[in-house]
Design an enzyme around this catalytic site. Structure first.
Site, PDB file in Angstrom:
ATOM      1  CB  SER A 305     -18.835 -48.863  36.245  1.00 59.71           C
ATOM      2  OG  SER A 305     -18.543 -50.019  37.010  1.00 59.71           O
ATOM      3  CG  ASP A 306     -20.655 -46.640  42.386  1.00 63.09           C
ATOM      4  OD1 ASP A 306     -20.069 -47.523  43.045  1.00 63.09           O
ATOM      5  OD2 ASP A 306     -21.110 -45.609  42.910  1.00 63.09           O
ATOM      6  CE1 TYR A 307     -18.794 -54.217  44.966  1.00 59.92           C
ATOM      7  CE2 TYR A 307     -20.965 -54.975  44.311  1.00 59.92           C
ATOM      8  CZ  TYR A 307     -19.730 -55.210  44.893  1.00 59.92           C
ATOM      9  OH  TYR A 307     -19.443 -56.458  45.415  1.00 59.92           O
TER      10      TYR A 307
END
Length: 763
Positions: A305-307
């Site tokens: 995932s991204d942040y």
């Protein structure tokens, strides 16, 4: 053997080969449950990998599995007990499988030792870091690297970044950025390769190869991460994180090709994008992740995932709570939860409720363990962090600095050079250096210079001083700030110009004006910089403007007013030296624009490979596709870039006027001649148009480019080989086909090349 391994099938035992139990047990833990050590490094042996991972997963509890999917943010480089206690306890409990933003041999070894020697299974950690355009040795920002059109130099830059990052204890880099973008308002355009999917795909391959090398188990390679999947660069209004409202055709023709190239190159990790596509957030887009990426393309790497991307499924409006967000993410195929801890804390309830199956959890865990296996961490968990001498020797060493300087030189694009203003003479009695960026160290590092340090930088002023020595007097004046309307320094700057024989101005953006969350509604020079440039130009002195920026700028007001404009992007730690090399002619500029420069923001989107309309723009016809206040053409087109010499193109030929659909091979040749007085390099570009097709096609598509070095008067014939992929289109059913008919080839020094040839594809 332990009870767990003793129950495995004979086939699995054979696959494990000579597996031994080696990891020490955690204090108070099960002494018989250590991690089996891989008998050899992972290169290419997937059967052994699967057997090894199967044996390990058979020992794991649900909590330990979910821990492998949990990636907290970096703990920094604080080694004190108070700062580290919480993270260390989580490691001991098996709650963490990887870290983001942590580096340095001392710290990573300390954390790794806890994971390997103080947990029940001894599974090593993997450390990830943003290494977007270098680690400590910062190269030009990726948009600048793309301007080099030099595939090998870009690969070398990624290779140096991998060597340096791995020496600092990093196993996994969150790069390369593969977002195609045609909206320079979007701040993250600086992180990618620009507007063209072909150039983006070619450089994606180079960067993946540079990061991952020939053997992932080697101690100087890192796992690459292709990001952000997918269509992140199509954000509405150029606003970061926003919706990508695109057609299925545009998705497949423009935004997916760089990712497909990365997958074909063996990329081991992909990061999901923040945006949605067609109303489905990418962190929940099972159709594109499990369906296309894993199903159709057969990719078996780790999807991270991204942040806080999993948590953001709630404000997206597709999840009511953390449990629903976690279920959507894991079921869509997102393996690693970066930062939010939703997988670890909330998936147990989702499993109990039947929202998530154990099979889905196991697949995600398997992919994480595969990545650790392929990195050689089960062979030697300390391979990246046990040698402080290697860390020092492979940080900012002369070879790395030289590579950074060389790529910076090749990334610079000469936009204007009226009356041969450049190159400047090193014998100038007085040179005025004006502008707010002449001594700006952070502007050399650019955006996403996470481990970069300002003390590592050579500024433009320092580069000029080193090149000129004491023979030329330098008069320095900032003139104005980067932002704001301050004109109080104009008079000082004008006086400096008046007493000089030539002027070099350093103008552009602050690095924090581009990259993530830094979008602009104006592409003009910020603040009073344009007015400063015009005031200095009015002195009548020869004026060179060097632009330091992370996006195309609308600088039409400078045309015809200043003698030369050099686009230098944010050029890295050696940027100051590289700028001096080019300004004084020690290096002939050869970069080309990887993105179109508009005349103003109202032209966006503007790009070279647009489709035609039923009423193409025409100066003679009123009711055609154009503007009434500015020309429809760009300020500078894709592929544009001047040189201190000149090049002529002629004798373009196709090998055969007709090619069969059953044997789609065509060769195009063109003669290129250096018609000037200096040696130089030209980026020869080939564009292709399908003249009549079942669906509308771009007016031209980039299908090849080559760098050619020529001495004055020298000619060379350059050849390009075209095949099915170059001639193919997506038909109405999005099937890749080559249709019978004529194709026009354009060859030259930019996307506006006029030299052409034609061939026909016959049944």
């Amino acid at each position: 053997m332990t009870r767990e391994t003793d129950t495995l099938s004979n086939a699995v035992l054979a696959g494990l080969m000579a597996v031994a139990l080696t990891a020490p047990a955690a204090a108070g833990g099960d002494a018989s449950a250590g991690t089996p050590k891989a008998a050899f490094s992972s290169a290419g042996d997937r059967a052994a990998e699967r057997a090894f991972v199967d044996a390990l997963m058979a020992k794991m509890t649900l909590e330990e599995k979910l821990g492998q999917l949990n990636q907290p943010p970096g703990v920094g480089n604080h080694t004190g007990p108070e700062a580290m206690a919480g993270n260390e306890d989580q490691i001991r409990r098996g709650e963490i499988g990887s870290f983001f933003g942590t580096h340095g041999v001392e710290l990573t070894c300390r954390l790794q030792k806890i994971a390997v020697e103080e947990t029940r299974l001894g599974i090593p950690l993997i450390f990830a870091y943003d290494v977007i355009h270098g680690h400590r040795t910062l190269f030009p920002v990726p948009l600048g690297e793309a301007a080099s059109f030099d595939v090998e130099e870009v690969r070398i830059a990624a290779r140096h970044a991998a060597v340096e990052a791995s020496a600092h204890g990093i196993h996994w880099v969150f790069a390369p950025v593969l977002d195609v973008s045609r909206d320079p308002r979007w701040g993250r355009i600086v992180e990618g390769a620009g507007e063209d999917p072909y150039l983006g795909a070619v450089l994606a391959t180079a960067r993946v190869q540079g990061f991952q090398g020939d053997d992932l188990a080697a101690p100087d390679t890192v796992l690459a991460t292709a990001k952000h999947f997918v269509a992140y660069g199509a954000a509405d209004g150029g606003r970061d994180y926003d919706t990508a409202e695109i057609s299925e055709r545009t998705l497949h023709e423009v935004y997916l090709p760089p990712f497909k190239a990365a997958v074909d190159a063996g990329v081991q990790s992909i990061m999901a994008a923040f945006n949605d596509v067609g109303g489905v957030p990418m962190h929940a887009h099972g159709g594109l992740i499990n369906g296309l990426l894993r199903g159709q393309w057969g990719w078996d790497g780790v999807l991270v995932s991204d942040y806080t991307g999993i948590m953001e499924l709630m404000p997206h409006g597709v999840a009511a709570n953390r449990q629903e967000a976690g279920a959507l993410g894991i079921n869509a195929g997102v393996d690693i939860d970066l930062v939010s801890r939703i997988y670890y804390e909330d998936l147990p309830a989702a499993i109990a409720d039947g929202r998530v199956s154990m099979e889905q959890i196991d697949e995600a865990v398997r992919r994480m363990l595969n990545a650790k296996y392929r990195s050689g961490l089960f062979d030697d968990p300390y391979r990246y962090c046990k040698d402080p001498a290697r860390e020092a020797a492979l940080t900012l060493n002369p070879e790395q600095r030289e590579a950074a300087r060389r790529l910076a030189q090749k990334s610079f694009v000469l936009l204007e050079n009226d009356n041969a203003t450049l190159p400047l003479s090193k014998s100038l009695p007085t040179l005025a250096v004006i502008g707010p960026l002449a001594e700006h160290r952070q502007a050399m590092l650019g955006n996403w210079a996470v481990a970069g340090r300002q003390e590592d930088v050579v500024t433009p002023l320092e580069g000029l001083q080193a090149a000129l020595g004491e023979g030329t007097r330098l008069v320095v004046a900032a003139g104005t700030d980067i932002e704001g309307g301050d004109r109080s320094g104009f008079d000082e700057a004008i006086r400096a110009a008046q007493q000089a024989d030539a002027v070099v101005m350093f103008l552009g953006e602050h690095p924090d004006m581009s990259a993530e969350a830094h979008n602009r509604t104006s592409l003009d020079l910020p603040g009073a910089q344009e007015d400063l440039a015009l005031a200095i130009a009015a002195t009548g002195k020869p004026v060179v403007v060097v632009l330091l920026n992370g996006r195309p700028l609308s600088i039409g007001a400078l045309q015809g007013k200043v003698g030369a404009v050099l686009e230098a992007w944010f050029p890295g730690v050696e940027g100051g030296n590289a700028i001096a090399d080019v300004l004084f002619g020690d290096v002939n500029p050869s970069g080309k624009l990887p993105v179109t420069f508009p005349r103003n923001v109202g032209q966006i989107p503007i790009f070279h490979s647009h489709r035609n309309t039923g009423r193409p723009p025409s100066e003679e016809e009123k009711y055609t596709s154009k503007y009434i206040d500015v020309p429809w053409t760009p300020l500078y087109p894709f592929g544009h870039g001047l040189s201190y010499t000149t090049f002529a193109y002629d004798a373009v030929q196709v090998a055969s006027p007709r090619v069969s659909k059953d044997a789609l091979q065509q060769q195009v040749s063109v003669r290129v001649t250096n018609t000037g007085q200096r040696a130089g390099e030209e980026v020869v570009q080939l564009y292709l148009r399908d003249d009549v097709a079942s669906v509308t096609q771009p007016v031209r598509r980039l299908r090849g480019f080559q760098r050619v070095a020529l001495q004055p008067g020298e000619s060379r014939t350059v050849t390009f080989d075209l095949g099915f992929a170059d001639m193919a289109l997506l038909d109405a059913g999005l099937r890749k086909v080559v249709e019978p008919g004529t194709f026009t080839v354009f060859v030259g020094g930019s996307s506006t090349a006029e030299l052409e040839a034609r061939f026909e594809v016959v049944r």
